[in-house]
Design a protein around this motif. Structure first.
Motif, PDB file in Angstrom:
ATOM      1  N   VAL A  29       0.852  -1.189   0.000  1.00 40.55           N
ATOM      2  CA  VAL A  29       0.000   0.000   0.000  1.00 40.55           C
ATOM      3  C   VAL A  29       0.885   1.234   0.000  1.00 40.55           C
ATOM      4  CG1 VAL A  29      -1.790   1.274   1.217  1.00 40.55           C
ATOM      5  CG2 VAL A  29      -1.821  -1.234   1.216  1.00 40.55           C
ATOM      6  N   GLY A  30       0.789   2.030  -1.046  1.00 41.57           N
ATOM      7  CA  GLY A  30       1.636   3.202  -1.174  1.00 41.57           C
ATOM      8  C   GLY A  30       1.164   4.367  -0.323  1.00 41.57           C
ATOM      9  N   ASP A  31       1.908   5.450  -0.388  1.00 42.50           N
ATOM     10  CA  ASP A  31       1.544   6.662   0.331  1.00 42.50           C
ATOM     11  C   ASP A  31       0.254   7.232  -0.257  1.00 42.50           C
ATOM     12  OD1 ASP A  31       1.828   9.903   0.449  1.00 42.50           O
ATOM     13  OD2 ASP A  31       2.662   8.964   2.230  1.00 42.50           O
ATOM     14  N   PHE A  32      -0.708   7.510   0.597  1.00 42.71           N
ATOM     15  CA  PHE A  32      -2.019   7.951   0.133  1.00 42.71           C
ATOM     16  C   PHE A  32      -1.958   9.300  -0.595  1.00 42.71           C
ATOM     17  CE2 PHE A  32      -4.439   5.382   3.589  1.00 42.71           C
ATOM     18  CZ  PHE A  32      -4.216   4.230   2.857  1.00 42.71           C
ATOM     19  N   GLU A  33      -1.256  10.249  -0.003  1.00 44.88           N
ATOM     20  CA  GLU A  33      -1.217  11.585  -0.610  1.00 44.88           C
ATOM     21  C   GLU A  33      -0.466  11.579  -1.932  1.00 44.88           C
ATOM     22  OE1 GLU A  33      -0.446  14.951   1.947  1.00 44.88           O
ATOM     23  OE2 GLU A  33      -0.920  13.768   3.713  1.00 44.88           O
ATOM     24  N   GLU A  34       0.588  10.797  -2.028  1.00 45.60           N
ATOM     25  CA  GLU A  34       1.308  10.702  -3.287  1.00 45.60           C
ATOM     26  C   GLU A  34       0.456  10.052  -4.371  1.00 45.60           C
ATOM     27  OE1 GLU A  34       4.972   8.689  -2.689  1.00 45.60           O
ATOM     28  OE2 GLU A  34       5.872  10.282  -1.456  1.00 45.60           O
ATOM     29  N   SER A  35      -0.438   9.162  -3.979  1.00 44.85           N
ATOM     30  CA  SER A  35      -1.272   8.458  -4.952  1.00 44.85           C
ATOM     31  C   SER A  35      -2.259   9.378  -5.646  1.00 44.85           C
ATOM     32  CB  SER A  35      -2.030   7.315  -4.262  1.00 44.85           C
ATOM     33  OG  SER A  35      -1.127   6.397  -3.672  1.00 44.85           O
ATOM     34  N   VAL A  36      -2.656  10.474  -4.988  1.00 40.91           N
ATOM     35  CA  VAL A  36      -3.637  11.386  -5.587  1.00 40.91           C
ATOM     36  C   VAL A  36      -3.006  12.717  -5.974  1.00 40.91           C
ATOM     37  CG1 VAL A  36      -5.486  10.323  -4.244  1.00 40.91           C
ATOM     38  CG2 VAL A  36      -4.362  12.371  -3.358  1.00 40.91           C
ATOM     39  N   ALA A  37      -1.674  12.819  -5.867  1.00 41.40           N
ATOM     40  CA  ALA A  37      -1.004  14.101  -6.108  1.00 41.40           C
ATOM     41  C   ALA A  37      -1.240  14.610  -7.520  1.00 41.40           C
ATOM     42  CB  ALA A  37       0.498  13.969  -5.842  1.00 41.40           C
ATOM     43  N   ALA A  38      -1.338  13.703  -8.501  1.00 35.11           N
ATOM     44  CA  ALA A  38      -1.531  14.142  -9.888  1.00 35.11           C
ATOM     45  C   ALA A  38      -2.887  14.810 -10.077  1.00 35.11           C
ATOM     46  CB  ALA A  38      -1.399  12.945 -10.836  1.00 35.11           C
ATOM     47  N   ARG A  54      -4.987  22.324   1.149  1.00 34.75           N
ATOM     48  CA  ARG A  54      -5.692  22.178   2.418  1.00 34.75           C
ATOM     49  C   ARG A  54      -6.620  20.963   2.486  1.00 34.75           C
ATOM     50  NH1 ARG A  54      -3.952  26.896   1.474  1.00 34.75           N
ATOM     51  NH2 ARG A  54      -3.498  28.442   3.127  1.00 34.75           N
ATOM     52  N   LEU A  55      -6.981  20.432   1.323  1.00 37.27           N
ATOM     53  CA  LEU A  55      -7.931  19.319   1.323  1.00 37.27           C
ATOM     54  C   LEU A  55      -7.334  17.984   0.909  1.00 37.27           C
ATOM     55  CD1 LEU A  55     -11.149  20.924  -0.233  1.00 37.27           C
ATOM     56  CD2 LEU A  55     -10.740  20.350   2.152  1.00 37.27           C
ATOM     57  N   VAL A  56      -6.157  17.998   0.294  1.00 38.34           N
ATOM     58  CA  VAL A  56      -5.632  16.763  -0.287  1.00 38.34           C
ATOM     59  C   VAL A  56      -5.443  15.677   0.759  1.00 38.34           C
ATOM     60  CG1 VAL A  56      -3.215  17.529  -0.095  1.00 38.34           C
ATOM     61  CG2 VAL A  56      -3.845  15.793  -1.777  1.00 38.34           C
ATOM     62  N   ARG A  57      -4.999  16.039   1.952  1.00 37.95           N
ATOM     63  CA  ARG A  57      -4.788  15.021   2.991  1.00 37.95           C
ATOM     64  C   ARG A  57      -6.103  14.351   3.380  1.00 37.95           C
ATOM     65  NH1 ARG A  57      -4.641  15.587   8.715  1.00 37.95           N
ATOM     66  NH2 ARG A  57      -4.927  17.812   8.405  1.00 37.95           N
ATOM     67  N   HIS A  58      -7.148  15.143   3.542  1.00 32.73           N
ATOM     68  CA  HIS A  58      -8.445  14.597   3.941  1.00 32.73           C
ATOM     69  C   HIS A  58      -9.030  13.718   2.838  1.00 32.73           C
ATOM     70  CE1 HIS A  58      -8.398  17.244   7.423  1.00 32.73           C
ATOM     71  NE2 HIS A  58      -8.152  18.266   6.617  1.00 32.73           N
ATOM     72  N   TYR A  59      -8.913  14.171   1.602  1.00 32.90           N
ATOM     73  CA  TYR A  59      -9.454  13.376   0.498  1.00 32.90           C
ATOM     74  C   TYR A  59      -8.649  12.095   0.290  1.00 32.90           C
ATOM     75  CZ  TYR A  59     -10.628  11.791  -4.155  1.00 32.90           C
ATOM     76  OH  TYR A  59     -10.991  11.005  -5.216  1.00 32.90           O
ATOM     77  N   ALA A  60      -7.323  12.209   0.320  1.00 33.29           N
ATOM     78  CA  ALA A  60      -6.470  11.060   0.018  1.00 33.29           C
ATOM     79  C   ALA A  60      -6.740   9.914   0.987  1.00 33.29           C
ATOM     80  CB  ALA A  60      -4.997  11.468   0.065  1.00 33.29           C
ATOM     81  N   TRP A  61      -6.838  10.206   2.271  1.00 28.37           N
ATOM     82  CA  TRP A  61      -7.042   9.141   3.244  1.00 28.37           C
ATOM     83  C   TRP A  61      -8.425   8.504   3.088  1.00 28.37           C
ATOM     84  CZ3 TRP A  61      -4.093   6.789   7.059  1.00 28.37           C
ATOM     85  CH2 TRP A  61      -2.765   7.225   7.124  1.00 28.37           C
ATOM     86  N   SER A  62      -9.454   9.315   2.869  1.00 25.55           N
ATOM     87  CA  SER A  62     -10.797   8.751   2.688  1.00 25.55           C
ATOM     88  C   SER A  62     -10.864   7.931   1.408  1.00 25.55           C
ATOM     89  CB  SER A  62     -11.835   9.878   2.645  1.00 25.55           C
ATOM     90  OG  SER A  62     -11.830  10.614   3.846  1.00 25.55           O
ATOM     91  N   ASP A  63     -10.309   8.469   0.325  1.00 25.37           N
ATOM     92  CA  ASP A  63     -10.398   7.814  -0.972  1.00 25.37           C
ATOM     93  C   ASP A  63      -9.630   6.498  -0.986  1.00 25.37           C
ATOM     94  OD1 ASP A  63     -11.010   7.921  -3.956  1.00 25.37           O
ATOM     95  OD2 ASP A  63      -8.820   7.878  -3.997  1.00 25.37           O
ATOM     96  N   LYS A  64      -8.408   6.498  -0.482  1.00 22.49           N
ATOM     97  CA  LYS A  64      -7.586   5.290  -0.543  1.00 22.49           C
ATOM     98  C   LYS A  64      -8.031   4.226   0.462  1.00 22.49           C
ATOM     99  CE  LYS A  64      -5.467   6.716  -3.979  1.00 22.49           C
ATOM    100  NZ  LYS A  64      -5.829   6.095  -5.280  1.00 22.49           N
ATOM    101  N   LEU A  65      -8.573   4.644   1.588  1.00 23.52           N
ATOM    102  CA  LEU A  65      -9.150   3.655   2.500  1.00 23.52           C
ATOM    103  C   LEU A  65     -10.400   3.029   1.883  1.00 23.52           C
ATOM    104  CD1 LEU A  65      -8.741   5.382   5.989  1.00 23.52           C
ATOM    105  CD2 LEU A  65      -7.628   3.286   5.194  1.00 23.52           C
ATOM    106  N   ALA A  66     -11.187   3.840   1.162  1.00 23.78           N
ATOM    107  CA  ALA A  66     -12.344   3.295   0.450  1.00 23.78           C
ATOM    108  C   ALA A  66     -11.897   2.287  -0.605  1.00 23.78           C
ATOM    109  CB  ALA A  66     -13.148   4.419  -0.193  1.00 23.78           C
ATOM    110  N   ASP A  67     -10.852   2.615  -1.347  1.00 25.87           N
ATOM    111  CA  ASP A  67     -10.327   1.685  -2.355  1.00 25.87           C
ATOM    112  C   ASP A  67      -9.840   0.390  -1.698  1.00 25.87           C
ATOM    113  OD1 ASP A  67     -10.884   3.460  -4.350  1.00 25.87           O
ATOM    114  OD2 ASP A  67      -8.815   4.152  -4.614  1.00 25.87           O
TER     115      ASP A  67
END
Length: 360
Positions: A29-38, A54-67
């Motif tokens: 499992v890779g780094d969540f924030e790096e996975s959505v950085a693009a 300001r939002l990338v951390r909150h979105y990345a963790w929710s999105d990647k945990l959902a995945d």
């Protein structure tokens, strides 16, 4: 955050059926924030960079945990249905190789032992998945991620927020506005605040352009999702019909052989095996298609892509040079778009809440 993702079987199945190809899956499992950085670049110009930071951390963790939990849940139900077909195959094989098994050490318990293992794996996957709440966590984290996604283009305009709402006849599915996901969204909203900027025509157009960028990304996502799920549904459906059709032909041939061949074809023990195993595979594929709701997802995503594209086209005249844009109107347009996206994910949630992990 988990270190390893063992739910890789779903993506192998999806790629094989949906794209007729296989990709090696990374179990780490890779780094969540790096996975959505693009998709959430912090160095984007204008208001996009401010809100993404300001939002990338909150979105990345929710999105990647959902995945992550979606992979566990989907891999489990695909494996359960395929293992059920395997259990039928192992139960029928002794009828075909019965005489040969007598000459093998412990040959008579080889296939029953395999069948016991297959059924045990089915029960183990279902019990473990329900105990770990893979299905519920997938639903919750996906809703949280989609709610955060709307904040991307609502916060810069300072308008209202989408309200999670369900029709009255769906009240038994739980009120999303009373959930921890919505509480979390409100906490994020308060923490982020609003940008320190002057509301000028250029700023409002910059915000609207960001709205269209987000909508364009969702349009591309829904189009790709619609096409892939349509292919999966079509191929599973076609395979199921082909297997039952082949079983029909096999039984018909066996029936005719009984009257035309001297031995009636009775010397070949494969009749019973294939007459039982082929329908079992077909039923397993039909169950996967039903559990995955591929046909419904395809229709929903296609409709969402068309609706979002229409909204984008309505916003394009406001971005033309010389167009007069008022902040209140822009905020209302963005809120309408966000409400459409939130309503879609809530309806999606209702559909899959009725698809828990079960052994049958």
């Amino acid at each position: 955050k988990r270190a390893w993702n063992w739910g890789f079987f779903w993506k192998l199945f999806r790629d094989l059926v949906g794209s007729c190809g296989l990709r090696i899956q990374n179990l780490c499992v890779g780094d969540f924030e790096e996975s959505v950085a693009a998709d959430w670049p912090k160095d984007a110009p204008g208001v996009a960079g401010w809100v993404n930071t300001r939002l990338v951390r909150h979105y990345a963790w929710s999105d990647k945990l959902a995945d992550y939990y979606a992979d566990q849940y989907r891999s489990s139900f695909v494996l359960c249905y395929l293992l059920s077909a395997l259990a039928v195959m192992l139960a029928l094989l002794p009828a075909w190789f019965g005489e040969s098994l007598k000459h093998l050490p412990d040959g008579e318990i080889l296939f029953p032992g395999g069948e016991l293992l297959a059924v045990g794996m089915i029960l183990g996957l279902v019990l473990w998945g329900n105990w770990r709440r893979w299905h519920d966590r997938w639903m919750a984290y996906r809703l949280a991620a989609e709610l955060v996604r709307q904040l991307r283009f609502l916060i810069p305009l300072g308008g209202g927020r989408p309200f999670p709402r369900l029709a009255q006849h769906l009240g038994n599915y739980g009120n999303p506005s009373d959930s921890w996901m919505y509480w979390h969204l409100r906490a994020i909203d308060r923490e982020v605040g609003i940008p320190n900027a002057r509301i000028t025509s250029g700023y409002v157009k910059d915000c609207l352009e960001y709205v269209t960028q987000v909508a364009s990304g969702q349009i591309a996502f829904h189009r790709a999702t619609a096409e892939r799920n349509q292919r999966i549904h079509h191929r599973l459906h076609a395979s199921c019909l082909s297997l039952f059709g082949l079983t029909f032909l096999l039984i018909a041939f066996h029936f005719l052989a009984h009257f035309t061949l001297p031995s009636g074809g009775a010397h070949w023990q494969g009749w019973t095996f294939f007459a039982g195993f082929l329908p079992a595979i077909g039923a397993a594929l039909a169950a996967i298609d039903n559990q995955g709701e591929f046909a419904r997802i395809s229709k929903r995503s296609r409709a969402m892509a068309e609706r979002l594209e229409q909204m984008n086209n309505d916003l394009k005249p406001l971005l033309e040079p010389g167009a007069v844009v008022r902040s209140r109107e822009a905020a209302n347009d963005a809120l309408r778009l966000a409400q459409i996206m939130v309503d879609e994910v809530l309806d999606w949630r209702v559909v899959f809440l009725d698809r828990p992990l079960t052994p049958a």
